[in-house]
Design an enzyme around this catalytic site. Sequence first.
Site, short mmCIF file in Angstrom:
data_model
loop_
_atom_site.label_atom_id
_atom_site.label_comp_id
_atom_site.label_asym_id
_atom_site.label_seq_id
_atom_site.Cartn_x
_atom_site.Cartn_y
_atom_site.Cartn_z
N CYS A 29 0.85 -1.19 0.00
CA CYS A 29 0.00 0.00 0.00
C CYS A 29 0.88 1.24 0.00
CB CYS A 29 -0.86 0.00 1.25
SG CYS A 29 -1.77 -1.53 1.43
N ARG B 172 0.70 2.63 -8.74
CA ARG B 172 0.75 1.19 -8.44
C ARG B 172 -0.60 0.52 -8.69
NH1 ARG B 172 3.80 0.44 -2.87
NH2 ARG B 172 5.52 1.86 -3.08
N TRP C 43 -3.92 -1.59 -1.50
CA TRP C 43 -3.98 -2.74 -2.41
C TRP C 43 -4.38 -3.90 -1.53
CZ3 TRP C 43 -3.89 -4.18 -7.37
CH2 TRP C 43 -3.56 -5.49 -7.69
N ASN D 146 1.32 -0.30 6.06
CA ASN D 146 1.72 -1.08 4.90
C ASN D 146 2.48 -2.29 5.43
OD1 ASN D 146 2.50 -1.97 2.40
ND2 ASN D 146 4.01 -0.34 2.04
N GLY D 147 2.11 -3.48 5.02
CA GLY D 147 2.80 -4.68 5.51
C GLY D 147 1.80 -5.77 5.84
N GLU E 96 8.96 -20.63 -19.82
CA GLU E 96 8.79 -19.28 -19.27
C GLU E 96 9.93 -18.36 -19.72
OE1 GLU E 96 6.48 -17.62 -18.16
OE2 GLU E 96 7.35 -15.96 -17.03
N LYS F 185 9.28 -14.95 -21.78
CA LYS F 185 9.77 -13.63 -21.32
C LYS F 185 10.58 -12.98 -22.43
CE LYS F 185 7.81 -12.76 -18.73
NZ LYS F 185 6.80 -13.59 -18.17
N GLU G 218 8.34 -11.86 -25.49
CA GLU G 218 7.39 -10.76 -25.29
C GLU G 218 8.06 -9.42 -25.07
OE1 GLU G 218 4.57 -11.32 -21.98
OE2 GLU G 218 6.11 -12.34 -20.84
N HIS H 52 14.19 -34.27 -32.30
CA HIS H 52 13.04 -34.69 -33.11
C HIS H 52 12.52 -33.55 -33.98
CE1 HIS H 52 13.09 -38.44 -31.00
NE2 HIS H 52 13.00 -37.82 -29.83
N LYS I 266 -1.90 -6.42 -20.22
CA LYS I 266 -1.64 -7.02 -18.91
C LYS I 266 -2.75 -8.01 -18.55
CE LYS I 266 0.53 -7.52 -15.08
NZ LYS I 266 1.70 -8.42 -15.27
C1 G6P Z 1 -1.63 -11.78 -20.28
C2 G6P Z 1 -0.38 -11.18 -19.65
C3 G6P Z 1 0.56 -12.28 -19.17
C4 G6P Z 1 -0.18 -13.21 -18.22
C5 G6P Z 1 -1.46 -13.78 -18.87
C6 G6P Z 1 -2.31 -14.53 -17.86
O1 G6P Z 1 -1.30 -12.41 -21.47
O2 G6P Z 1 0.30 -10.36 -20.59
O3 G6P Z 1 1.67 -11.71 -18.51
O4 G6P Z 1 0.66 -14.26 -17.84
O5 G6P Z 1 -2.25 -12.71 -19.38
O6 G6P Z 1 -2.75 -13.62 -16.90
P1 G6P Z 1 -3.30 -14.00 -15.47
O7 G6P Z 1 -3.71 -12.68 -14.87
O8 G6P Z 1 -4.48 -14.90 -15.70
O9 G6P Z 1 -2.22 -14.67 -14.73
#
Ligand code: G6P
Length: 594
Positions: free
Chosen positions: A2, A27, A71, A97-98, A467, A471, A474, A490, A589
């Site tokens: 927060c 944030r 948050w 906050n915490g 992953e 990363k 993207e 293969h 996002k």
């Molecule tokens: C979008 C975001 C990814 C995320 C995916 C799933 O594609 O760009 O970064 O992993 O959604 O999102 P979620 O909120 O369901 O984990």
Amino acid sequence: MCGIIGYIGERQAQPILLNCMARLEYRGYDSSGLAMASGNIEVYKDSVRVNELAKRLPKIEGTAGIGHTRWATHGEPSQANAHPHCDCTGNIALVHNGVIHNFRKLREQLTAEGHNFTSETDTEVIPHLIEKYYQGNLEKAVEAALLEIEGSYALVVLRADEPKLVVARRDSPLIIGLGDRENFVASDVPAILDYTNRVIYLEDGEIAVVTKDDIQVRQNGRKLVKKEHQVSWSIEDAQKGGYQHFMLKEIHEQPKVIRDTLGDYISMVEPIVNFSALSSAPLEDMLFIACGTSYHAALVGKYIIEELVKIPARGELASEFNYFQQPSARTGVVAITQSGETADTLSAMKRLKGAGKKVIVISNVVSSSASRIADQTIYVRAGPEISVAATKSFTAQLMALYWLALSYSNVDISRLDSLVTELRQLPHKVQQILDNEEAIAKCAEYLSKYDNVFFIGRGISFPVALEGALKLKEVSYIHAEGYAAGELKHGPFALLGVNTPVIAIAPQDDTYKSMFTNIKEIKARKSPLIALAEEGNETIGEMADLVITVPKTEPIFSPVANVVALQLLAYYTAKQRGCPIDMPRNLAKSVTVE
Ligand code: G6P
């Protein structure tokens, strides 16, 4: 995660507090509130953004006040759960906050002593404890209250009849901003940059009494002389806490995220999930469903459950799940979603619910759509994640999966003990990787010149390879594929050569021998090779062109260290290529369409 603010001076506090709170909102907060001392304490708060709160407020006279942007962690976003929180008398107001790990026990004790609670938050125990110990001196009461608290805090306390702010911190940032006949308190420098760039950084265990002309800082009753610092950030830089991008900031937050998430689970009295309440028969297997990075956490979850709970498990893409058969009545179903709003995940959850299945969700957002559909939610404490590329939420999801598996594991007590000890070491190990980021940035410089890259892993490192590739593609726009190391021969072998680097994730677990053979095969085809290897691995350097060293962990925890190294590799490669890291083209996002 927060935002907190305090003001005491000669000017009217209300507009200053609101402005500072708005500065913290980058944030992505869900509630806001403030309290002013104007003869008595006046509190205004709700589950609204700061600009909406500002519209609703009357003009409140007063030159001292505290503010908060929340948050949600304990308790959904609501007026009652928003900060500031007060004691029974309404004379003490506090922003925090915490995470207070022992709040349930404290709440029970205080309730038995006659205190009334009005929210679901962990925070509310603090003003009640301060009330309990108050005997005419706010600072002393805060000190006494903090002795009872286990967990993390940055807090500011205000009392109607004492012209001061009492502030304290442990494991959560807090600064004091110095003005001319006025002073500020904030969780983050950007909050106060409109007013001052002279700050004092509070350290863990320190308590300060802030008046308009004076700041007294103490630790264990001893008075301290604190150094004043000049901050040179621009507002825009500072909103990222001094980092150039949110992605880097969020990568760096991971030691804290792991600590907070685990701390929360360790303090729970009940098991993290009560499967017996969700299923009449013992579980036979487990199914994880998710999208994107959360899907990769789901795939790691498969290995974690199989290793620790010894039942079969699988991870499935939520977008494909609608074409599959429904799982059996004895399958435990867990959806994983950072945002709790991803359309494909919600749709798969609804289909399961429609067939009468109970569904658990692991999520980072309190009161998200997913948690409203689910029968039970396991929250992670990643805090708001702004960068489109998920980083800290993935690590937090892994913590939830480890804790879930440990809660249902039959491992003997000494093994359980050593696993929990090792889990507690993870923040430190992740920090070691972050401290090594210059070396990773050098590898990124090398990688940035290529157009196609393979990531390979075996066993629990296979989803890590997926992953790592996600990363990289993207944020840097380099075409990257994650592959099971044994599958390269293969098909992808046809693409290997001097222009196609391979990144091999090679922890020294029981997959290492086969991985080493794969590395030799790759080198025979002249592909540049970057290895992620554990410290103490002396042999891999003979085969690899570059080695990224990560700390040694229990094999089951190796994804945490390896993923953090790959996040940094992707970040620095993208930076080298001049990409818009926090907002990659065409990506969002939260994907709310199927
Ligand atoms: C979008 C975001 C990814 C995320 C995916 C799933 O594609 O760009 O970064 O992993 O959604 O999102 P979620 O909120 O369901 O984990």
